[in-house]
Design a protein around this motif. Structure first.
Motif, PDB file in Angstrom:
ATOM      1  N   LEU A 231       0.642  -1.357   7.993  1.00 43.67           N
ATOM      2  CA  LEU A 231       1.082  -2.244   6.924  1.00 43.67           C
ATOM      3  C   LEU A 231       2.326  -3.017   7.343  1.00 43.67           C
ATOM      4  O   LEU A 231       2.472  -4.206   7.037  1.00 43.67           O
ATOM      5  N   ARG A 243       6.759  -4.704   0.489  1.00 39.47           N
ATOM      6  CA  ARG A 243       6.485  -4.711  -0.949  1.00 39.47           C
ATOM      7  C   ARG A 243       5.903  -6.045  -1.392  1.00 39.47           C
ATOM      8  O   ARG A 243       4.903  -6.092  -2.120  1.00 39.47           O
ATOM      9  N   THR A 246       2.326  -6.561   0.097  1.00 36.85           N
ATOM     10  CA  THR A 246       1.322  -5.739  -0.585  1.00 36.85           C
ATOM     11  C   THR A 246       0.941  -6.344  -1.929  1.00 36.85           C
ATOM     12  O   THR A 246      -0.237  -6.401  -2.292  1.00 36.85           O
ATOM     13  N   ARG A 247       1.941  -6.826  -2.669  1.00 36.75           N
ATOM     14  CA  ARG A 247       1.662  -7.410  -3.981  1.00 36.75           C
ATOM     15  C   ARG A 247       0.831  -8.679  -3.845  1.00 36.75           C
ATOM     16  O   ARG A 247      -0.156  -8.866  -4.547  1.00 36.75           O
ATOM     17  N   ARG A 250      -2.806  -7.965  -2.684  1.00 35.02           N
ATOM     18  CA  ARG A 250      -3.670  -7.466  -3.766  1.00 35.02           C
ATOM     19  C   ARG A 250      -4.002  -8.567  -4.763  1.00 35.02           C
ATOM     20  O   ARG A 250      -5.125  -8.643  -5.266  1.00 35.02           O
ATOM     21  N   SER A 256      -5.969  -3.308  -1.686  1.00 39.72           N
ATOM     22  CA  SER A 256      -4.773  -3.024  -0.916  1.00 39.72           C
ATOM     23  C   SER A 256      -5.013  -3.434   0.536  1.00 39.72           C
ATOM     24  O   SER A 256      -6.176  -3.509   0.981  1.00 39.72           O
ATOM     25  N   PRO A 257      -3.971  -3.705   1.310  1.00 40.24           N
ATOM     26  CA  PRO A 257      -4.188  -4.053   2.722  1.00 40.24           C
ATOM     27  C   PRO A 257      -4.975  -2.987   3.479  1.00 40.24           C
ATOM     28  O   PRO A 257      -5.870  -3.317   4.275  1.00 40.24           O
ATOM     29  N   ARG A 259      -7.150  -0.785   2.277  1.00 39.83           N
ATOM     30  CA  ARG A 259      -8.546  -0.777   1.832  1.00 39.83           C
ATOM     31  C   ARG A 259      -9.289  -1.986   2.403  1.00 39.83           C
ATOM     32  O   ARG A 259     -10.443  -1.870   2.832  1.00 39.83           O
ATOM     33  N   TRP A 260      -8.651  -3.136   2.412  1.00 43.06           N
ATOM     34  CA  TRP A 260      -9.289  -4.339   2.954  1.00 43.06           C
ATOM     35  C   TRP A 260      -9.583  -4.167   4.438  1.00 43.06           C
ATOM     36  O   TRP A 260     -10.676  -4.508   4.903  1.00 43.06           O
TER      37      TRP A 260
END
Length: 327
Positions: A231, A243, A246-247, A250, A256-257, A259-260
């Protein structure tokens, strides 16, 4: 092999697109000898015409009596009616659904009908994410998950909106007759046999005017998907804090990065399993999983099968015997 009877219940204001999905994807399923595996029939409550969401009427050949002998009953989405507006069934509809001993399926807002009939109480289900708040307010006893494309709870299955009905129909074929048959149906309809992720990836994104998006970083990551990417690596490439990155990620993708990235790696591994003779160890490395154990775990988590079992659905037995030696 007997043909499975499917009854599609067209209610007033039925969503026209969804009404045709069972016939196309279940009715289009055939065995190796091109024999149909399902017989799909459309019914209205009284056998008379109903107006669809597209502004035209449909006149089926059957009334609700065919629901009693069907192996599967499918309720496509609706735009109005007491089930969607008040969480109640009209007496004639309640009588048609009462006591059915069959597999029940809904597409999109058809879940309101099943829920109003008490068929979803204390069970997991889904519907279109845009209607999730209204659904929860009407049916608090249902275990609603608005983030998934469909839910299979055994004898009751529900899907999200429109195209997710295709996913659910293909899932039914896959569950009843295996991946090879479902893949054949998908190819003939020129649709993906399997879609990763949930509804969140299709929700309307929240615009962020503060700066550029994460698309360049996603492209950068795909070019390096075989490498370990953290990340922090992704955020650094985007010149953002972890932070903020990530926002924004999504907001733009619904995922989320991490999961993608896993979804992209699984997708690459599937393409390589389908189209190459590469050994599983090489595919695991090229897709960024590192080890065959990691690839096997992620593929099984995503689609429920091991790498060679997945390859078998796309490759002939002769080709498979050759790949076993390399795997």
């Amino acid at each position: 092999m007997s043909v499975h009877e499917v009854a599609v219940l067209a209610l007033p204001t039925v969503v026209a697109f969804e009404l045709g999905l069972p016939h196309r994807f279940l009715g289009g399923a055939v065995d190796d000898d091109e024999r149909p595996l399902y017989r799909v029939r459309v019914a209205t409550l009284d056998g008379g015409p109903v107006r669809t969401s597209a502004g035209y009427q449909v006149l089926p050949d059957h009334d609700a009596s065919i629901l009693r002998t069907a192996g599967t009953v499918i309720v496509p989405g609706i735009y109005g009616g007491s089930a969607k507006e008040r969480g109640e069934l009209e007496p004639e509809l309640a009588a048609a659904l009462h006591g059915l001993d069959t597999r029940m399926v809904s597409i999109c807002t058809g879940a309101f009908v099943l829920a109003a009939g008490g068929l979803l109480d204390h069970r997991p289900a889904t519907t279109h994410w845009m209607h999730a708040a209204a659904f929860r307010a009407l049916f608090p006893a249902v275990l609603l998950d608005p983030d998934v494309l469909y839910v299979d709870d055994g004898d009751v299955l529900t899907s999200a909106g429109n195209a997710a009905g295709i996913d659910l129909c293909l899932h039914l074929v896959r569950r009843d007759h295996g991946a090879a048959v479902a893949n054949r149906v998908a190819r003939r309809s020129v649709v993906a046999p399997w879609r990763d992720g949930g509804q969140s990836q299709f929700m309307e994104p929240i615009p962020d005017p503060a700066g550029p998006g994460t698309a360049p970083t996603r492209a950068w990551a795909l070019e390096r998907i075989d490498r370990p990417l953290t990340l922090a690596d992704l955020a650094a490439h985007a010149s953002m804090s972890v932070r903020t990155f990530t926002r924004r990620f999504r907001d733009e993708t619904g995922l989320s990065p991490a999961r993608w990235l896993t979804t992209q790696r699984v997708a690459l591994a599937r393409r390589l399993l389908e189209s190459t003779d590469l050994p599983v160890e090489r595919i695991a490395a090229d897709a960024g999983f590192g080890t065959t154990t990691s690839l096997r775990q992620h593929l099984h988590s995503a689609i429920g099968v091991a790498p060679l079992a997945y390859r078998r659905t796309y490759r002939g037995t002769d080709e498979l015997s050759r790949t076993r030696a390399n795997a």
